[in-house]
Design a protein around this motif. Structure first.
Motif, PDB file in Angstrom:
ATOM      1  N   LEU A 269       0.825  -1.204   0.000  1.00 19.71           N
ATOM      2  CA  LEU A 269       0.000   0.000   0.000  1.00 19.71           C
ATOM      3  C   LEU A 269       0.861   1.255   0.000  1.00 19.71           C
ATOM      4  N   LEU A 270       0.418   2.268  -0.729  1.00 21.03           N
ATOM      5  CA  LEU A 270       1.090   3.562  -0.662  1.00 21.03           C
ATOM      6  C   LEU A 270       0.905   4.201   0.710  1.00 21.03           C
ATOM      7  N   ALA A 271      -0.236   3.942   1.346  1.00 18.61           N
ATOM      8  CA  ALA A 271      -0.519   4.507   2.675  1.00 18.61           C
ATOM      9  C   ALA A 271      -0.804   3.354   3.637  1.00 18.61           C
TER      10      ALA A 271
ATOM     11  N   SER B 219       6.406   9.301  -3.196  1.00 15.54           N
ATOM     12  CA  SER B 219       7.788   9.793  -3.232  1.00 15.54           C
ATOM     13  C   SER B 219       8.706   9.032  -2.283  1.00 15.54           C
ATOM     14  N   GLY B 220       8.126   8.331  -1.303  1.00 19.47           N
ATOM     15  CA  GLY B 220       8.959   7.645  -0.323  1.00 19.47           C
ATOM     16  C   GLY B 220       9.035   6.139  -0.490  1.00 19.47           C
TER      17      GLY B 220
ATOM     18  N   ALA C  58      -2.041  15.639  -4.306  1.00 16.70           N
ATOM     19  CA  ALA C  58      -0.817  15.980  -3.573  1.00 16.70           C
ATOM     20  C   ALA C  58      -0.518  14.928  -2.509  1.00 16.70           C
ATOM     21  N   PHE C  59      -1.571  14.423  -1.851  1.00  9.35           N
ATOM     22  CA  PHE C  59      -1.386  13.397  -0.825  1.00  9.35           C
ATOM     23  C   PHE C  59      -0.747  12.148  -1.417  1.00  9.35           C
ATOM     24  N   TRP C  60      -1.285  11.666  -2.539  1.00  8.23           N
ATOM     25  CA  TRP C  60      -0.769  10.426  -3.126  1.00  8.23           C
ATOM     26  C   TRP C  60       0.609  10.630  -3.755  1.00  8.23           C
TER      27      TRP C  60
ATOM     28  N   SER D 124       6.551  -3.493  -4.912  1.00  7.96           N
ATOM     29  CA  SER D 124       7.438  -3.347  -3.756  1.00  7.96           C
ATOM     30  C   SER D 124       8.621  -4.303  -3.748  1.00  7.96           C
ATOM     31  N   HIS D 125       8.745  -5.156  -4.758  1.00  8.59           N
ATOM     32  CA  HIS D 125       9.791  -6.179  -4.765  1.00  8.59           C
ATOM     33  C   HIS D 125      10.964  -5.739  -5.630  1.00  8.59           C
ATOM     34  N   GLU D 126      12.138  -6.211  -5.278  1.00  8.96           N
ATOM     35  CA  GLU D 126      13.317  -5.868  -6.074  1.00  8.96           C
ATOM     36  C   GLU D 126      13.190  -6.348  -7.518  1.00  8.96           C
ATOM     37  N   GLU D 127      12.363  -7.378  -7.758  1.00 11.51           N
ATOM     38  CA  GLU D 127      12.195  -7.891  -9.116  1.00 11.51           C
ATOM     39  C   GLU D 127      11.199  -7.075  -9.938  1.00 11.51           C
TER      40      GLU D 127
END
Length: 461
Positions: free
Chosen positions: A49-51, A288-289, A281-283, A227-230
């Motif tokens: 999840l982004l959040a 960004s992180g 702006a929130f998303w 989210s995975h390195e692959e």
């Protein structure tokens, strides 16, 4: 708004966005939570999840929890484990009964809904429509007649569902639908297929708007990242492109953020332009992180793969009759897999328990390229094909990509309760492969893919 506190809702009701595909639906008598996912990865450590941790499920007061389907971004076991007391769940009636059995085994109750059959919960009426054999959309009618269509990521264009919903629910006040693709969309370095995949979703949204004529449409079910390195290279922000493509419907669009509530009364008269800017702006800040936090298991060896293949072969042909599938033309059907982490190519046979190591000097053209961990996952889990098609931890050889879908077709069907014990599994049934989002793009991008697909369909005829 605090979702744990019941607040009065007018007869028209209220819908609150919590995260990703999760909505809290309120009427004067009922609070129904939809598809909660607040923590943990999904699809074989492919998505996050982004959040994350926006809410704790056990703190949300509700009368029912509806799960649209068993994909882990909707049926999230890490999130369900946050519950510290029994809850009442709602789920579509299925032949495999897996989700219901899980819920009952964990102390919850589960109301099963027949497809396309209205069910009354307090002062609301709910109807589910199943697409593609497992996914479901939901129509909720509030006491005053206002209506929410939660399409989530169901492909309503399949099975005539758009027409069925239109005929039974001519008034749609609020539509909630996925705004980005949720599957493999091209190998690394392929810049055209992701655009093609995203355009398919945009076209679907335009179709929904044209057919249902909603007063407002919530863009959701896509607030995730790879989210995975692959697969981390996959991350793109498609929301600005979607907003531009839907510019003519700008007055209908809602970009939600956690805990944003929408009163169903007078939706058409509400202006969300400023709120949409805040949400964008929130998303953007959340994205960004992001980092590649999930890593491959590098301890998988060839012996592990051999064991997983034996499991795959034994389970597949104990649950299904080989005679329903094999022909004189497809008896030698196989899948060539490249394993970069083991520097090895393998050939796996479907109708004969045989796994061959391809000599390095041969360098056969692989059908797929995956890690050893992903191959074991595919072989050990009947739902593996669906998961890997979504988490994108795979590279396809476009001209022969369809062989992956054929090889894992039977266990994938078994996973949703369809077995092959008599009669024939022939090319007509297998042609559904061409309707998958992955193969639609590959067949469009590669003329050789279409020719090879037809050749193998003939072998299964």
């Amino acid at each position: 708004m605090n979702p744990g506190v019941i607040s009065p809702a007018g007869q028209a009701g209220r819908v609150t966005f919590l995260n990703h595909s999760c909505l809290l639906v309120e009427s004067p008598q009922v609070r129904m939570l939809c598809d909660p996912w607040f923590e943990g990865s999904a699809f074989g450590d492919g998505w996050r999840l982004l959040a994350e941790h926006s809410h704790r499920l056990g703190d949300i007061g509700c009368d029912y929890i509806w799960l649209s389907h068993e994909h882990p971004d909707h049926f999230s076991i890490p999130t369900l484990r946050q519950l510290d007391s029994p809850r009442r769940f709602i789920y579509q009636k299925t032949s495999d009964n897996k989700v219901r059995q899980y819920l009952l085994a964990n102390g919850h109750s589960c109301i099963e809904m027949d497809e396309a059959t209205p069910h009354v919960f307090g002062d609301i009426r709910k109807t589910v429509y199943v697409s593609d054999g497992y996914d479901s959309a939901s129509v909720i009618e509030f006491p005053d007649g206002s209506t929410l269509l939660n399409a989530n990521d169901a492909r309503l264009e399949l099975g005539g569902n758009i027409g069925r919903i239109r005929s039974r629910h001519p008034r749609i006040d609020l539509l909630a639908a996925q705004f980005s693709y949720a599957n493999w969309a091209g190998n690394e370095g392929d810049d055209s297929t992701p655009v093609d995949q995203q355009q398919l979703v945009i076209d679907r949204l335009k179709t929904y708007i044209a057919q249902f004529q909603p007063k407002k449409i919530i863009l959701f079910a896509s607030f995730v990242y790879y989210s995975h390195e692959e697969n981390f290279y996959w991350n793109r922000n498609w929301l600005p492109r979607v907003m531009e493509a839907l510019q003519e419907h700008a007055d209908r669009i809602i970009v939600p953020r956690p805990d944003q509530a929408f009163d169903m009364a007078d939706l058409a008269g509400q202006d969300f332009s400023e709120e949409n800017r805040k949400s964008m702006a929130f998303w953007q800040a959340a994205a960004s992180g992001i980092q590649a936090v999930d890593r491959s298991n590098r301890d998988i060896r060839l012996d592990d793969i051999r064991q997983a293949y034996r499991h795959f072969f034994s389970e597949t042909w104990s649950l299904n009759a080989m005679s329903t599938v094999v022909t004189g033309q497809n008896r030698d059907f196989s899948l060539v897999v490249r394993l970069p982490d083991l520097a090895q190519d393998l050939r796996l046979y479907l109708f004969e328990e045989r796994l061959e190591l391809c000599p390095a000097e041969e360098e056969p053209e692989p059908d797929i390229t995956v890690s050893a961990e992903t191959l074991c996952f595919l072989l050990r889990n009947k739902f593996g094909r669906g998961t890997v098609s979504i988490n994108s931890r795979i590279q396809f050889n476009y001209p022969s990509a369809h062989r992956f879908f054929i090889f894992f077709f039977i266990p994938y069907a078994n996973n949703i309760g369809s077995y092959f014990r008599e009669g024939r599994l022939d090319a007509a049934r297998l042609r559904s492969i061409a309707r998958t989002s992955v193969m639609m793009s590959i067949l469009k991008a590669s003329p050789a893919a279409a020719l090879n697909f037809e050749k193998d369909m003939q072998a299964f005829a």
